[in-house]
Design a protein around this motif. Structure first.
Motif, PDB file in Angstrom:
ATOM      1  N   ALA A   1      -7.378  13.937  -0.102  1.00 35.26           N
ATOM      2  CA  ALA A   1      -8.065  12.628  -0.274  1.00 35.26           C
ATOM      3  C   ALA A   1      -7.596  11.611   0.617  1.00 35.26           C
ATOM      4  N   GLY A   2      -6.141  11.438   0.871  1.00 37.59           N
ATOM      5  CA  GLY A   2      -5.425  10.628   1.562  1.00 37.59           C
ATOM      6  C   GLY A   2      -5.758  10.754   2.795  1.00 37.59           C
TER       7      GLY A   2
ATOM      8  N   GLY B   1       0.899  -1.186   0.096  1.00 36.63           N
ATOM      9  CA  GLY B   1       0.189  -0.116   0.073  1.00 36.63           C
ATOM     10  C   GLY B   1       0.926   1.140   0.054  1.00 36.63           C
ATOM     11  N   LEU B   2       1.866   1.104   0.834  1.00 36.21           N
ATOM     12  CA  LEU B   2       2.598   2.592   0.882  1.00 36.21           C
ATOM     13  C   LEU B   2       3.494   2.650  -0.492  1.00 36.21           C
ATOM     14  N   ILE B   3       3.942   1.761  -0.980  1.00 32.06           N
ATOM     15  CA  ILE B   3       4.637   1.718  -2.413  1.00 32.06           C
ATOM     16  C   ILE B   3       3.735   2.198  -3.474  1.00 32.06           C
ATOM     17  N   LEU B   4       2.543   1.532  -3.494  1.00 30.91           N
ATOM     18  CA  LEU B   4       1.626   2.202  -4.590  1.00 30.91           C
ATOM     19  C   LEU B   4       1.030   3.446  -4.376  1.00 30.91           C
ATOM     20  N   GLY B   5       0.980   3.578  -2.939  1.00 29.07           N
ATOM     21  CA  GLY B   5       0.362   4.968  -2.641  1.00 29.07           C
ATOM     22  C   GLY B   5       1.494   6.118  -3.082  1.00 29.07           C
ATOM     23  N   ALA B   6       2.728   6.107  -2.877  1.00 26.68           N
ATOM     24  CA  ALA B   6       3.826   6.907  -3.080  1.00 26.68           C
ATOM     25  C   ALA B   6       3.805   7.140  -4.489  1.00 26.68           C
TER      26      ALA B   6
ATOM     27  N   TRP C   1      -7.749  -3.509   5.464  1.00 30.78           N
ATOM     28  CA  TRP C   1      -7.679  -2.262   6.124  1.00 30.78           C
ATOM     29  C   TRP C   1      -6.132  -1.603   6.145  1.00 30.78           C
ATOM     30  N   PHE C   2      -5.079  -2.518   6.543  1.00 36.14           N
ATOM     31  CA  PHE C   2      -3.882  -2.082   6.472  1.00 36.14           C
ATOM     32  C   PHE C   2      -3.344  -1.650   5.042  1.00 36.14           C
ATOM     33  N   PHE C   3      -3.825  -2.280   3.924  1.00 37.49           N
ATOM     34  CA  PHE C   3      -3.471  -1.969   2.501  1.00 37.49           C
ATOM     35  C   PHE C   3      -4.103  -0.380   2.397  1.00 37.49           C
ATOM     36  N   GLY C   4      -5.493  -0.119   2.764  1.00 38.29           N
ATOM     37  CA  GLY C   4      -6.137   0.886   2.526  1.00 38.29           C
ATOM     38  C   GLY C   4      -5.360   1.878   3.341  1.00 38.29           C
ATOM     39  N   VAL C   5      -4.864   1.720   4.674  1.00 42.34           N
ATOM     40  CA  VAL C   5      -4.243   2.854   5.275  1.00 42.34           C
ATOM     41  C   VAL C   5      -2.938   3.467   5.051  1.00 42.34           C
ATOM     42  N   ALA C   6      -2.330   2.135   4.246  1.00 37.52           N
ATOM     43  CA  ALA C   6      -1.019   2.396   3.878  1.00 37.52           C
ATOM     44  C   ALA C   6      -1.154   3.124   2.646  1.00 37.52           C
ATOM     45  N   LEU C   7      -1.969   2.988   1.619  1.00 37.73           N
ATOM     46  CA  LEU C   7      -2.351   3.732   0.410  1.00 37.73           C
ATOM     47  C   LEU C   7      -2.713   5.262   0.637  1.00 37.73           C
ATOM     48  N   SER C   8      -3.384   5.301   1.504  1.00 40.74           N
ATOM     49  CA  SER C   8      -3.844   6.677   2.025  1.00 40.74           C
ATOM     50  C   SER C   8      -2.588   7.486   2.339  1.00 40.74           C
ATOM     51  N   LEU C   9      -1.761   6.849   3.073  1.00 43.70           N
ATOM     52  CA  LEU C   9      -0.418   7.503   3.544  1.00 43.70           C
ATOM     53  C   LEU C   9       0.354   8.079   2.656  1.00 43.70           C
ATOM     54  N   GLY C  10       0.575   6.884   1.641  1.00 43.13           N
ATOM     55  CA  GLY C  10       1.242   7.176   0.213  1.00 43.13           C
ATOM     56  C   GLY C  10       0.861   8.485  -0.223  1.00 43.13           C
ATOM     57  N   TRP C  11      -0.558   8.634  -0.328  1.00 45.24           N
ATOM     58  CA  TRP C  11      -1.094   9.842  -1.225  1.00 45.24           C
ATOM     59  C   TRP C  11      -0.590  11.122  -0.174  1.00 45.24           C
ATOM     60  N   ILE C  12      -0.248  11.033   0.883  1.00 49.31           N
ATOM     61  CA  ILE C  12       0.051  12.114   1.656  1.00 49.31           C
ATOM     62  C   ILE C  12       1.505  12.353   1.637  1.00 49.31           C
ATOM     63  N   MET C  13       2.138  11.471   1.792  1.00 52.07           N
ATOM     64  CA  MET C  13       3.592  11.663   2.298  1.00 52.07           C
ATOM     65  C   MET C  13       4.497  12.092   1.077  1.00 52.07           C
ATOM     66  N   ALA C  14       4.398  11.430  -0.108  1.00 52.27           N
ATOM     67  CA  ALA C  14       5.128  11.823  -1.337  1.00 52.27           C
ATOM     68  C   ALA C  14       4.791  13.065  -1.684  1.00 52.27           C
ATOM     69  N   PRO C  15       3.423  13.409  -1.990  1.00 57.11           N
ATOM     70  CA  PRO C  15       3.150  14.934  -2.734  1.00 57.11           C
ATOM     71  C   PRO C  15       3.621  16.129  -1.460  1.00 57.11           C
ATOM     72  N   ALA C  16       3.108  15.859  -0.253  1.00 60.81           N
ATOM     73  CA  ALA C  16       3.265  16.953   0.866  1.00 60.81           C
ATOM     74  C   ALA C  16       4.737  16.943   0.916  1.00 60.81           C
ATOM     75  N   THR C  17       5.769  15.876   1.138  1.00 57.35           N
ATOM     76  CA  THR C  17       7.048  16.157   0.929  1.00 57.35           C
ATOM     77  C   THR C  17       7.642  17.051   0.133  1.00 57.35           C
ATOM     78  N   ASP C  18       7.208  16.785  -1.302  1.00 54.67           N
ATOM     79  CA  ASP C  18       7.838  17.311  -2.325  1.00 54.67           C
ATOM     80  C   ASP C  18       7.073  19.007  -2.194  1.00 54.67           C
TER      81      ASP C  18
END
Length: 521
Positions: free
Chosen positions: A341-342, A318-323, A368-385
């Protein structure tokens, strides 16, 4: 005033992806260490005779030192060299991990964890600031997505790696696994990581460094101690008051200093300030949820350490796909929509835990773990950039450190708040089941679900089964209610991001020059 375009050395530019690979390897150990220890806590409790307070400090001494030193050591890298800071951090982290061979008490292990926090505080800001200096603007979002994905691999694989190691080795293996990774990262760093620093660092802001360390240290210490002492206890409020005074003094000093360690005007830029807030909220939810669900899987759901680690592996995917998808969606739709959205997805998934039960099948948990990780990926990479694109590249170290401070303080607060809520709610819901027990057994059973399971194993007949079932049910209910608080934080963050975070970088960003050719920044 015209901004001068930063220049990337041709040799540095040519091997930038190899540099990223080495930086990502250095980052894996930090992500791994954030979660690998959770599954080892029962082993530490039995083999080191550690009480609840000691276990908490084994986990949180790392966060305290890590968060407290990030700003200062980020500035150290800007001044004395980012590769130098990275290599020093890798050596400290690896050496501290190796020293666990000599540990024989919980106090010694707390010291080792604190030293690992020093190494992590050198590594993490250096990796992100080096990326900012070796990648041009149009490639930087992709590089940061890979950086975030690598951190995710460590976070997601931590529980599984810990479970596998504990299946065949003792608890020291969860530390020794860092040693070969740090050795490889150090040797490859000598070859592929270029040196960079702020060309005009000015004088070192010693007062700012002392005040930032004091403020962050007092704040995180207060958070760590609050669950045991009480959130409104005089000692807890005293630490928060000290943190507030030192933070105010830090702000006043930085605003007046001729050469401040942190240019606080960055926070006036929403792409820096609001994106930093989004990252903090995301890590509040991540660390709090992982801390609570690890206990749920092992104590309430009845999984072994290995089974619990395997159950959490959807975090990695989830985290890899989300990022990756988050970066592409942000380029198409804008940062604000994707990050909002994340955060919204994260909040809704946290609310879903209200429907959990101790005996539920695995598939809803895995999804649930996959969905949480996907949501986090949508937050982490764009927000860090967004954060890193809002500051000049020569100040990347401090900006990266600020980005990391939001992560670690948010994470420490998540563990403390969610952990405290779970403990309090669990105790209030298991009282009826523990009332018939002797006082010592009742105290142990009401203190934690793990204590209840241990007591239940010593009771004859159906009494043990009844207590174990009551404790598992009480803990699961407490988990759902505690994560409601986290959901409120996530959904509130989504509203703020949607309202105030700009969709894209400003168009007046300075270009990056490679071999005399101008690349759009």
């Amino acid at each position: 005033m015209t901004r001068v375009a930063p220049t990337i050395d041709p040799k540095t530019y040519a091997r930038r992806w190899k540099t990223l690979a080495v930086l990502s390897l250095s980052l894996v150990i930090i992500g791994l260490d954030n979660t690998i220890l959770n599954v080892a806590l029962p082993s530490l409790q039995s083999q080191l005779h550690a009480d609840g307070s000691a276990l908490q400090w084994i986990v949180d001494s790392y966060l305290l030192v890590f968060a407290g030193l990030l700003l200062t050591l980020g500035a150290f890298g800007d001044r004395f060299g980012r590769r130098r800071a990275l290599q020093a951090g890798v050596l400290v982290f690896g050496g501290a991990s190796l020293s666990v061979l000599a540990v024989s008490s919980s106090g010694q292990l707390i010291g080792v964890r604190a030293l690992m926090g020093v190494g992590a505080a050198l590594i993490m800001p250096a990796t992100l600031s080096i990326i900012t200096n070796v990648f041009p603007r149009e490639e930087r979002a992709k590089a940061i997505a890979i950086w975030s994905g690598t951190a995710a691999i460590g976070i997601g694989l931590g529980p599984l790696a810990g479970g596998l190691l504990l299946e065949w080795f003792d608890w020291k293996a969860v530390f020794l696994v860092n040693v070969p990774i740090t050795a490889a990262a150090f040797l490859l760093g000598l070859r592929f990581v270029p040196e960079s620093r702020d060309p005009h660092p000015g004088s070192f802001d010693l007062a700012g460094a002392v005040l930032s360390v004091g403020a962050l240290g007092a704040f995180v210490y207060g958070i760590i101690e609050a669950p045991g002492r009480g959130w409104l206890a005089p000692a807890t409020l005293g630490w928060f008051a000290v943190a507030a005074v030192l933070a105010a003094a830090f702000v006043i000093w930085e605003l007046r200093a001729r050469e401040p360690m942190v240019d606080l005007s960055y926070f006036r830029e929403p792409r820096f300030g609001i994106a930093s807030l989004a990252i903090s909220v995301a890590f509040f939810s991540l660390f709090g949820a992982v801390f609570a669900t690890t206990q749920y899987l092992q104590w309430a759901h009845g999984y072994s350490a290995l089974q619990a680690g395997a159950a959490m592996t959807p975090l990695v995917l989830g985290l890899i796909l989300g990022a990756g998808s988050g970066t592409k969606l942000a380029a198409r739709l804008g940062t604000a929509k994707v990050v909002a959205a994340g955060l919204s997805g994260l909040g809704l998934l946290e609310l879903a835990t209200l429907a959990w039960s101790p005996g539920m099948t695995y598939w809803p948990i895995g999804l649930w773990f996959f969905g949480v990780a996907l949501s986090l990926g949508w937050i982490m990479a764009p927000a860090t950039d967004s954060v890193m694109g809002a500051v000049p590249t020569d100040k990347a170290g401090v900006a990266s450190a600020m980005n990391d401070v939001t992560r670690q303080v948010g994470g420490a607060l998540g563990v403390a708040v969610i952990g405290s809520l779970v403990t309090s709610l669990y105790a209030s819901r298991v009282d009826d089941a523990t009332a018939p027990l002797p006082q010592a057994a009742a105290d142990a059973a009401s203190g934690s679900v793990g204590g209840a399971v241990t007591v239940a194993q010593q009771l004859p007949g159906g009494g043990g089964e009844a207590l174990a079932h009551a404790a598992a049910t009480a803990f699961t209910n407490a988990l759902g209610l505690a994560l409601v608080a986290s959901a409120v934080v996530s959904l509130s963050g989504a509203v703020l991001v949607a309202r105030f975070l700009p969709a894209r970088h400003r168009l007046d960003a300075a270009p990056v020059v490679v071999l005399g050719e101008e690349l759009a920044a």
